[in-house]
Write a protein that holds these residues in place. Sequence first.
Motif, short mmCIF file in Angstrom:
data_model
loop_
_atom_site.label_atom_id
_atom_site.label_comp_id
_atom_site.label_asym_id
_atom_site.label_seq_id
_atom_site.Cartn_x
_atom_site.Cartn_y
_atom_site.Cartn_z
N LEU A 114 -7.03 -2.19 13.16
CA LEU A 114 -8.29 -1.47 13.02
C LEU A 114 -8.11 0.00 13.39
CD1 LEU A 114 -10.77 -4.07 14.59
CD2 LEU A 114 -10.38 -3.61 12.17
N ILE A 115 -6.98 0.30 14.06
CA ILE A 115 -6.66 1.68 14.41
C ILE A 115 -6.26 2.42 13.13
CG2 ILE A 115 -5.06 3.15 15.70
CD1 ILE A 115 -4.77 0.87 17.72
N GLU A 116 -6.69 3.66 13.00
CA GLU A 116 -6.37 4.44 11.82
C GLU A 116 -4.87 4.71 11.72
OE1 GLU A 116 -8.61 8.00 11.33
OE2 GLU A 116 -10.55 7.00 11.52
N PHE A 117 -4.40 4.85 10.49
CA PHE A 117 -2.99 5.11 10.24
C PHE A 117 -2.53 6.42 10.89
CE2 PHE A 117 0.05 7.49 7.59
CZ PHE A 117 1.17 6.68 7.78
N SER A 118 -1.32 6.37 11.46
CA SER A 118 -0.67 7.57 11.99
C SER A 118 0.81 7.46 11.71
CB SER A 118 -0.90 7.70 13.51
OG SER A 118 -0.05 8.70 14.05
N SER A 119 1.41 8.54 11.24
CA SER A 119 2.84 8.53 10.95
C SER A 119 3.68 8.40 12.21
CB SER A 119 3.24 9.81 10.20
OG SER A 119 2.91 10.95 10.97
N LYS A 120 3.07 8.61 13.37
CA LYS A 120 3.79 8.50 14.64
C LYS A 120 4.04 7.04 15.02
CE LYS A 120 1.96 12.83 16.51
NZ LYS A 120 1.15 13.45 17.59
N VAL A 121 3.26 6.14 14.45
CA VAL A 121 3.42 4.70 14.74
C VAL A 121 4.41 4.13 13.74
CG1 VAL A 121 2.26 2.48 14.85
CG2 VAL A 121 1.10 4.52 15.69
N THR A 122 5.57 3.70 14.23
CA THR A 122 6.66 3.30 13.33
C THR A 122 6.82 1.80 13.16
OG1 THR A 122 8.21 3.44 15.20
CG2 THR A 122 7.96 5.41 13.83
N ASP A 123 6.16 1.01 13.99
CA ASP A 123 6.25 -0.44 13.82
C ASP A 123 5.00 -1.10 14.37
OD1 ASP A 123 6.58 -0.28 16.57
OD2 ASP A 123 8.42 -1.46 16.63
N VAL B 76 0.25 -2.19 18.31
CA VAL B 76 -0.37 -3.10 19.28
C VAL B 76 -0.47 -2.43 20.65
CG1 VAL B 76 0.05 -5.23 20.58
CG2 VAL B 76 0.21 -5.24 18.08
N GLU B 77 0.58 -1.69 21.03
CA GLU B 77 0.53 -0.95 22.30
C GLU B 77 -0.58 0.11 22.27
OE1 GLU B 77 4.91 -0.97 24.34
OE2 GLU B 77 4.61 0.40 22.64
N ALA B 78 -0.75 0.75 21.12
CA ALA B 78 -1.79 1.77 20.99
C ALA B 78 -3.19 1.17 21.13
CB ALA B 78 -1.67 2.48 19.64
N SER B 79 -3.30 -0.14 20.86
CA SER B 79 -4.59 -0.82 21.01
C SER B 79 -4.83 -1.27 22.45
CB SER B 79 -4.66 -2.02 20.07
OG SER B 79 -3.85 -3.09 20.53
N GLY B 80 -3.84 -1.02 23.33
CA GLY B 80 -4.01 -1.34 24.74
C GLY B 80 -3.37 -2.63 25.20
N LYS B 81 -2.63 -3.29 24.31
CA LYS B 81 -1.98 -4.56 24.67
C LYS B 81 -0.51 -4.33 25.06
CE LYS B 81 -5.52 -7.21 23.50
NZ LYS B 81 -6.44 -6.20 22.97
N GLY C 250 0.81 -1.20 0.00
CA GLY C 250 0.00 0.00 0.00
C GLY C 250 0.85 1.26 0.00
N LYS C 251 0.20 2.38 0.24
CA LYS C 251 0.88 3.68 0.22
C LYS C 251 1.97 3.75 1.28
CE LYS C 251 0.01 8.64 0.57
NZ LYS C 251 -1.01 9.70 0.79
N GLU C 252 1.66 3.25 2.48
CA GLU C 252 2.61 3.22 3.60
C GLU C 252 2.78 1.78 4.07
OE1 GLU C 252 4.15 5.85 4.64
OE2 GLU C 252 2.97 7.47 3.72
N ARG C 253 3.81 1.56 4.88
CA ARG C 253 4.05 0.23 5.44
C ARG C 253 2.79 -0.28 6.15
NH1 ARG C 253 5.49 -2.25 10.12
NH2 ARG C 253 7.07 -3.90 10.03
N TYR C 254 2.14 0.57 6.87
CA TYR C 254 0.90 0.24 7.59
C TYR C 254 -0.10 -0.43 6.64
CZ TYR C 254 -3.72 1.21 9.66
OH TYR C 254 -5.00 1.11 10.12
#
Length: 220
Positions: free
Chosen positions: A172-181, A186-191, A80-84
Amino acid sequence: MKKSVIITAGGIGKRMGSDLPKQYLEVCGLPILMHTINRFYDYDKTFEIIISLPSSFIGFWKELCQKHGFEIPHSIVEGGKERYHSIQNALKNATGEIVLVHDAVRPLVNDFTIENVINKAIEDGAAVPVLPIKSTLRKGTKNESKHIDRANYWEVQTPQAFRAEILREAYLIEFSSKVTDDASLVEASGKKVQLTEGNEENIKITTPFDLKLVEFFMKK
């Protein structure tokens, strides 16, 4: 337990100074991406191997496979456009209960690192291989900085491993350039993400020097 590995090969390798993306450069007679695929196949021949490629390079990759007689089973998904977005696309094809995500340009990951991260993901849901920072660290600018304790920092490698449902939920979390891996997502999802030991040879090829270093290790 069935395992899938998504190998991301969408980089263009600006810092390599080459017109050809680094994953296709040859080292010891094979393109780097083929060496990387070999590592997972050699570790476990039942691995489901999924390669994420830019659409403009899918035909080129198939030609390389024919040229080198490369017959290790793998499937190809369009990046896709980004790695995400590339990982998101590949996840639709992954059928493993444990899903690993690995950089195409890390061809020297060893069995120890792969096994550790898989076992920890099975046990705790999400894991990444790391190495301790060896260099002294300073934080700030060239004009104003201060020493920070390197004991609190780790160098992150791949493959990162996850129970499939945890990784799918994270994507399922929307793309953000701040998330690099993937671990960050997964941490952003609360795990929680657990750390396992990586291997020093597991270099991410970014510069011509990295390429020479990997070639040196392969020849040894």
